[in-house]
Motif scaffolding. Structure first.
Motif, PDB file in Angstrom:
ATOM      1  N   ASP A   1     -16.323  15.851  32.968  1.00  0.00           N
ATOM      2  CA  ASP A   1     -17.346  14.808  32.829  1.00  0.00           C
ATOM      3  C   ASP A   1     -17.330  14.182  31.430  1.00  0.00           C
ATOM      4  OD1 ASP A   1     -18.113  15.519  35.409  1.00  0.00           O
ATOM      5  OD2 ASP A   1     -19.671  16.880  34.695  1.00  0.00           O
ATOM      6  N   GLY A   2     -16.149  14.084  30.821  1.00  0.00           N
ATOM      7  CA  GLY A   2     -16.031  13.484  29.503  1.00  0.00           C
ATOM      8  C   GLY A   2     -16.272  14.427  28.345  1.00  0.00           C
TER       9      GLY A   2
ATOM     10  N   ARG B   1     -17.368  15.611  22.518  1.00  0.00           N
ATOM     11  CA  ARG B   1     -17.207  14.422  23.359  1.00  0.00           C
ATOM     12  C   ARG B   1     -16.611  13.311  22.504  1.00  0.00           C
ATOM     13  NH1 ARG B   1     -19.664  12.771  28.262  1.00  0.00           N
ATOM     14  NH2 ARG B   1     -19.687  10.512  28.541  1.00  0.00           N
ATOM     15  N   ASP B   2     -15.486  12.769  22.974  1.00  0.00           N
ATOM     16  CA  ASP B   2     -14.773  11.727  22.217  1.00  0.00           C
ATOM     17  C   ASP B   2     -14.461  12.194  20.801  1.00  0.00           C
ATOM     18  OD1 ASP B   2     -14.977  10.010  24.427  1.00  0.00           O
ATOM     19  OD2 ASP B   2     -16.930   9.269  23.771  1.00  0.00           O
ATOM     20  N   GLY B   3     -14.144  13.468  20.669  1.00  0.00           N
ATOM     21  CA  GLY B   3     -13.772  14.016  19.378  1.00  0.00           C
ATOM     22  C   GLY B   3     -14.926  14.346  18.460  1.00  0.00           C
ATOM     23  N   LYS B   4     -16.159  14.144  18.905  1.00  0.00           N
ATOM     24  CA  LYS B   4     -17.322  14.408  18.074  1.00  0.00           C
ATOM     25  C   LYS B   4     -18.109  15.602  18.612  1.00  0.00           C
ATOM     26  CE  LYS B   4     -17.817   9.519  16.856  1.00  0.00           C
ATOM     27  NZ  LYS B   4     -18.723   8.338  16.873  1.00  0.00           N
ATOM     28  N   PRO B   5     -18.638  16.446  17.730  1.00  0.00           N
ATOM     29  CA  PRO B   5     -19.415  17.610  18.178  1.00  0.00           C
ATOM     30  C   PRO B   5     -20.639  17.187  18.991  1.00  0.00           C
ATOM     31  CG  PRO B   5     -18.855  17.783  15.852  1.00  0.00           C
ATOM     32  CD  PRO B   5     -18.521  16.383  16.267  1.00  0.00           C
ATOM     33  N   VAL B   6     -20.913  17.911  20.056  1.00  0.00           N
ATOM     34  CA  VAL B   6     -22.087  17.651  20.891  1.00  0.00           C
ATOM     35  C   VAL B   6     -23.240  18.510  20.394  1.00  0.00           C
ATOM     36  CG1 VAL B   6     -23.068  17.912  23.203  1.00  0.00           C
ATOM     37  CG2 VAL B   6     -20.756  16.975  22.917  1.00  0.00           C
TER      38      VAL B   6
ATOM     39  N   ARG C   1     -10.791  33.702  35.514  1.00  0.00           N
ATOM     40  CA  ARG C   1     -11.220  32.314  35.620  1.00  0.00           C
ATOM     41  C   ARG C   1     -12.655  32.217  35.132  1.00  0.00           C
ATOM     42  NH1 ARG C   1      -8.732  27.499  35.328  1.00  0.00           N
ATOM     43  NH2 ARG C   1      -9.608  25.913  36.753  1.00  0.00           N
ATOM     44  N   LEU C   2     -12.875  31.442  34.074  1.00  0.00           N
ATOM     45  CA  LEU C   2     -14.192  31.282  33.467  1.00  0.00           C
ATOM     46  C   LEU C   2     -14.866  30.010  33.988  1.00  0.00           C
ATOM     47  CD1 LEU C   2     -12.967  33.422  31.565  1.00  0.00           C
ATOM     48  CD2 LEU C   2     -14.060  32.222  29.658  1.00  0.00           C
ATOM     49  N   PHE C   3     -16.159  30.119  34.277  1.00  0.00           N
ATOM     50  CA  PHE C   3     -16.961  28.973  34.688  1.00  0.00           C
ATOM     51  C   PHE C   3     -18.135  28.857  33.723  1.00  0.00           C
ATOM     52  CE2 PHE C   3     -14.742  30.413  38.464  1.00  0.00           C
ATOM     53  CZ  PHE C   3     -14.252  29.224  38.998  1.00  0.00           C
ATOM     54  N   LEU C   4     -18.084  27.847  32.864  1.00  0.00           N
ATOM     55  CA  LEU C   4     -19.127  27.632  31.867  1.00  0.00           C
ATOM     56  C   LEU C   4     -19.992  26.450  32.305  1.00  0.00           C
ATOM     57  CD1 LEU C   4     -18.932  27.924  28.081  1.00  0.00           C
ATOM     58  CD2 LEU C   4     -19.904  25.839  29.045  1.00  0.00           C
ATOM     59  N   GLN C   5     -21.296  26.690  32.400  1.00  0.00           N
ATOM     60  CA  GLN C   5     -22.230  25.663  32.847  1.00  0.00           C
ATOM     61  C   GLN C   5     -23.152  25.272  31.696  1.00  0.00           C
ATOM     62  OE1 GLN C   5     -23.298  28.286  36.340  1.00  0.00           O
ATOM     63  NE2 GLN C   5     -23.351  26.304  37.359  1.00  0.00           N
ATOM     64  N   PHE C   6     -23.310  23.976  31.484  1.00  0.00           N
ATOM     65  CA  PHE C   6     -24.189  23.481  30.427  1.00  0.00           C
ATOM     66  C   PHE C   6     -24.809  22.169  30.888  1.00  0.00           C
ATOM     67  CE2 PHE C   6     -19.981  21.773  29.713  1.00  0.00           C
ATOM     68  CZ  PHE C   6     -20.174  20.463  29.304  1.00  0.00           C
ATOM     69  N   ARG C   7     -25.916  21.784  30.238  1.00  0.00           N
ATOM     70  CA  ARG C   7     -26.669  20.622  30.669  1.00  0.00           C
ATOM     71  C   ARG C   7     -26.832  19.613  29.530  1.00  0.00           C
ATOM     72  NH1 ARG C   7     -32.018  22.275  33.160  1.00  0.00           N
ATOM     73  NH2 ARG C   7     -30.908  22.145  35.125  1.00  0.00           N
ATOM     74  N   THR C   8     -26.617  18.345  29.877  1.00  0.00           N
ATOM     75  CA  THR C   8     -26.897  17.230  28.958  1.00  0.00           C
ATOM     76  C   THR C   8     -27.505  16.092  29.769  1.00  0.00           C
ATOM     77  OG1 THR C   8     -24.695  16.245  29.256  1.00  0.00           O
ATOM     78  CG2 THR C   8     -24.962  17.786  27.415  1.00  0.00           C
ATOM     79  N   GLY C   9     -28.479  15.412  29.195  1.00  0.00           N
ATOM     80  CA  GLY C   9     -29.080  14.278  29.871  1.00  0.00           C
ATOM     81  C   GLY C   9     -29.609  14.586  31.254  1.00  0.00           C
ATOM     82  N   GLY C  10     -30.040  15.834  31.468  1.00  0.00           N
ATOM     83  CA  GLY C  10     -30.574  16.225  32.759  1.00  0.00           C
ATOM     84  C   GLY C  10     -29.523  16.546  33.798  1.00  0.00           C
ATOM     85  N   LYS C  11     -28.246  16.481  33.458  1.00  0.00           N
ATOM     86  CA  LYS C  11     -27.165  16.762  34.405  1.00  0.00           C
ATOM     87  C   LYS C  11     -26.476  18.067  34.058  1.00  0.00           C
ATOM     88  CE  LYS C  11     -22.828  14.959  36.307  1.00  0.00           C
ATOM     89  NZ  LYS C  11     -21.815  13.858  36.279  1.00  0.00           N
ATOM     90  N   LEU C  12     -26.194  18.862  35.083  1.00  0.00           N
ATOM     91  CA  LEU C  12     -25.505  20.132  34.891  1.00  0.00           C
ATOM     92  C   LEU C  12     -24.003  19.931  35.046  1.00  0.00           C
ATOM     93  CD1 LEU C  12     -25.938  23.183  34.432  1.00  0.00           C
ATOM     94  CD2 LEU C  12     -25.970  23.455  36.925  1.00  0.00           C
ATOM     95  N   HIS C  13     -23.245  20.402  34.065  1.00  0.00           N
ATOM     96  CA  HIS C  13     -21.789  20.300  34.078  1.00  0.00           C
ATOM     97  C   HIS C  13     -21.186  21.694  34.229  1.00  0.00           C
ATOM     98  CE1 HIS C  13     -22.525  16.291  32.329  1.00  0.00           C
ATOM     99  NE2 HIS C  13     -23.335  16.922  31.486  1.00  0.00           N
ATOM    100  N   THR C  14     -20.071  21.786  34.933  1.00  0.00           N
ATOM    101  CA  THR C  14     -19.386  23.066  35.097  1.00  0.00           C
ATOM    102  C   THR C  14     -17.931  22.924  34.661  1.00  0.00           C
ATOM    103  OG1 THR C  14     -20.798  23.698  36.954  1.00  0.00           O
ATOM    104  CG2 THR C  14     -18.730  24.911  36.681  1.00  0.00           C
ATOM    105  N   ALA C  15     -17.560  23.619  33.600  1.00  0.00           N
ATOM    106  CA  ALA C  15     -16.199  23.600  33.085  1.00  0.00           C
ATOM    107  C   ALA C  15     -15.495  24.893  33.490  1.00  0.00           C
ATOM    108  CB  ALA C  15     -16.211  23.461  31.564  1.00  0.00           C
ATOM    109  N   ALA C  16     -14.296  24.770  34.053  1.00  0.00           N
ATOM    110  CA  ALA C  16     -13.540  25.947  34.497  1.00  0.00           C
ATOM    111  C   ALA C  16     -12.224  26.018  33.738  1.00  0.00           C
ATOM    112  CB  ALA C  16     -13.273  25.867  36.001  1.00  0.00           C
ATOM    113  N   LEU C  17     -11.902  27.228  33.231  1.00  0.00           N
ATOM    114  CA  LEU C  17     -10.609  27.423  32.563  1.00  0.00           C
ATOM    115  C   LEU C  17     -10.163  28.864  32.740  1.00  0.00           C
ATOM    116  CD1 LEU C  17     -11.297  29.068  29.700  1.00  0.00           C
ATOM    117  CD2 LEU C  17     -12.025  26.801  28.992  1.00  0.00           C
TER     118      LEU C  17
END
Length: 310
Positions: free
Chosen positions: A206-207, A230-235, A289-305
């Protein structure tokens, strides 16, 4: 099996618990855990789908009685541990549509447990993982008054799925102890498996780019760090999710052993990040397999690696 689980009273209690699970879905009620932290889905799955009835059958060889472990304990691969058991009438779920999975946790007395402690704001954490680790869902099911939990699963791809229940009894013999129990279900249809992505320290979703650092060794406690940019800048605007800024779970390639990596960064308003730390303990070496979940702007993101554990 120990002698105490062979008594007629125990058998009748277990049978009653299984019968209760076969009640119509409407009897399960809405529970009290509905909120924005409901869960996450990946691999063609979506949130908030309307559940449909699950298929009733016996679980693939796993008896619905307390004390009958089907795998080693402490790694999430057993249906029962220390007298507590995850019971369900379902061994199959439909493909191509959302489905409700009903289950109960029975205690050493064979009766459904209804008293659960809150862990990371929830009384029950429920996970669904496909055998090749291409599918993942993290839900917080609702419990009816009779101890039946209902997990509204989003669409599942054909194949074998392992379903995990993570909980802590609020009373009884297991009070205060964390359990992770699991069962498997089959989803019919043509099974197309995918190879596990190679181990990599970074992934973009999700960017957002998530970088995980650490050199974990099996059987030893280590610290992992995850940095979000995000875009090379710390979130720095991560929002609280389950009382922290990120939730991290891992599953072992092959046997799907479970590991919950506990967050060490507490949530304090909507300005978390960019770096988060986790206490990690992996039971065995190999690929996880890692599943990391985090939230920004009210949306939940799931990153897998994929992480290699030595």
């Amino acid at each position: 099996m120990s002698q105490r689980f062979r008594t007629p009273r125990r058998a009748l209690a277990a049978a009653a618990a299984t019968a209760a699970l076969a009640l119509p879905l409407a009897a399960c009620g809405t529970g009290s855990d509905g909120d924005p932290d409901h869960g996450s889905a990946m691999g063609g799955m979506h949130h908030g789908a309307t559940p449909s009835a699950s298929v009733s059958a016996s679980d693939d060889g796993m008896a619905s009685m307390p004390g009958m472990d089907t795998a080693s304990t402490a790694n999430g691969l057993a249906a029962a541990e220390d007298g507590y058991a995850m019971t369900s009438p379902a061994s199959a779920l439909p493909a191509g549509r959302a489905a409700a999975y009903r289950f109960a946790i029975t205690g050493p007395d064979g009766r459904p447990v209804t008293d659960f402690a809150v862990d990371q704001t929830k009384r029950m954490h429920f996970y669904a993982v496909r055998s090749d680790l291409t599918g993942f869902q993290h839900l917080h099911p609702a419990m009816a008054g009779n101890g039946t939990w209902t997990a509204p699963l989003a669409t599942l791809r054909p194949g074998t799925w392992r379903l995990y229940a993570s909980f802590t009894p609020g009373s009884g013999a297991g009070k205060g102890k964390g359990f992770v129990l699991s069962r498997t279900v089959k989803v019919s249809g043509m099974v197309m498996t995918s190879p596990l992505p190679q181990a990599s320290g970074t992934v973009t979703v999700d960017g957002y780019t998530v970088a995980v650092k650490g050199d974990p060794m099996a059987g030893m406690a280590h610290q992992l760090t995850a940095t979000v940019s995000r875009d090379g800048k710390p979130v720095t605007d991560l929002q609280p999710y389950l009382a922290t800024y990120a939730h991290l779970t891992a599953f072992h390639q092959g046997d799907l052993a479970f590991a919950h990596l506990h967050p060490e960064t507490k949530a304090d308003g909507g300005h978390g990040g960019p770096t988060l730390t986790f206490h990690a303990e992996f039971a065995r070496s190999g690929n996880w397999r890692l599943f990391l979940q985090f939230r920004t702007g009210g949306k939940l993101h799931t990153a897998a690696l994929t992480l290699r554990v030595g």
